[in-house]
Design a protein around this motif. Structure first.
Motif: not given
Length: 318
Positions: A100, A122, A126, A88, A96, A91
């Motif tokens: 997750h 989620t 990304f 995160k 990510q 970015e």
């Protein structure tokens, strides 16, 4: 130069993950994470900080995976959260998404499949994800729906995993690959587990056999032992689910041959399911079932993951 070497070392460990002793992977990943975190603190150059955070996130992700294999679930969760945080900060979508996805896997493994679905949702949002990343997330989603008993959603996720083919790649799941990759043999192995959750013995047997067939085409030194072992145990579970004892011991043969340090948490959980299946009333008079059950108990008790896990973050350090 240090950052370049660090990235090379992380990539090398990811690619050697399935051919390296789990304890050795754990020690090396921990060293790499400490080095990367030190690099984050030592530089204020934005580009270098980004590279250091990326290496730290990748190292934390690998350390999470091996912590799970060694039976330390709390450590695995904490490290996946660390990897997600580092992703995160810079970015980085693929990192990510991987983290997750790991949290989704760990959630249904901890008895929270609805939470797992939320993590997958989620992760899928990304940016910069290639086919491998999206295939992995669909496979995890299928498993979560399997735990929820939602056959329609689980089978749809399986279909998405098998049909993902946009040609897109990303720099984590594809360019580094290794433990971050998710090849067709791993897809088939995980789909077998999903079918078992749904009570579909035929689907499970077909997927497990496909996984073993695909693994058999690889050179012996390149076959991921953890994946092949889990596929073998799932094949045995599929046969038991159909009420057949014949062929169960043969299916478990490769698993019984695995050294204690390679008997990961996923394998032990599957073996526990076989042990439970052998206690079915249909097999109450079978000496073969009793003997096989005792052998599974001994196998699991000797496993490194069983001895190190203990459910605490620090057990793995002893």
């Amino acid at each position: 130069m240090t950052l370049e070497q660090l990235h090379d070392d992380v990539a090398a460990l990811a690619r050697a993950y399935n051919r390296t002793s789990p304890i050795e992977v754990y020690i090396r990943a921990k060293e790499l994470l400490a080095t990367a975190q030190s690099a984050v603190e030592r530089t204020r150059v934005p580009r270098q900080q980004t590279e250091a955070y990326l290496a730290a996130g990748q190292s934390a992700a690998l350390l999470s995976a091996i912590s799970f294999d060694l039976g330390s679930l709390p450590s695995a969760v904490s490290l996946s959260r660390t990897a997600a945080l580092y992703g995160k900060v810079i970015e980085h979508g693929p990192l990510q998404a991987y983290a997750h996805g790991a949290l989704a896997f760990l959630s249904f493994w901890s008895g929270r499949p609805s939470e797992s679905i939320r993590y997958v949702s989620t992760a899928q949002a990304f940016g910069g994800l290639g086919d491998t990343a999206l295939t992995r997330l669909s496979v995890i989603e299928a498993r979560a729906y399997g735990h929820l008993g939602n056959r329609v959603a689980a089978e749809e996720a399986v279909r998405k995993a098998l049909e993902q083919s946009t040609g897109k790649r990303d720099d984590l799941h594809d360019d580094i690959g290794g433990e971050f990759a998710f090849p067709s043999d791993r897809v088939a192995m995980s789909n077998a587990t999903t079918y078992l959750l749904l009570g579909d013995a035929n689907g499970a047997e077909e997927s497990a056999e496909r996984a073993l067939l695909l693994l058999g085409t690889k050179p012996e030194g390149e076959r991921p032992l953890l994946i092949s072992t889990q596929a073998s145990v799932d094949l045995a579970r599929a046969r038991l689910l159909r009420g057949e004892l014949d062929g169960v011991e043969d299916a478990l043969g490769p698993a019984f041959a695995v050294p204690t340090e390679w008997r990961g948490a996923g394998t032990l959980e599957r073996m526990a399911e076989v042990r439970s299946g052998l206690c079915h009333p249909d097999f109450s008079d079978s000496s073969e079932a009793r003997t096989l059950g005792e052998r599974i108990e001994e196998y699991s008790a000797a496993a490194t993951a069983h001895r190190l896990g203990a459910g605490t973050p620090l057990a793995i350090e002893s």
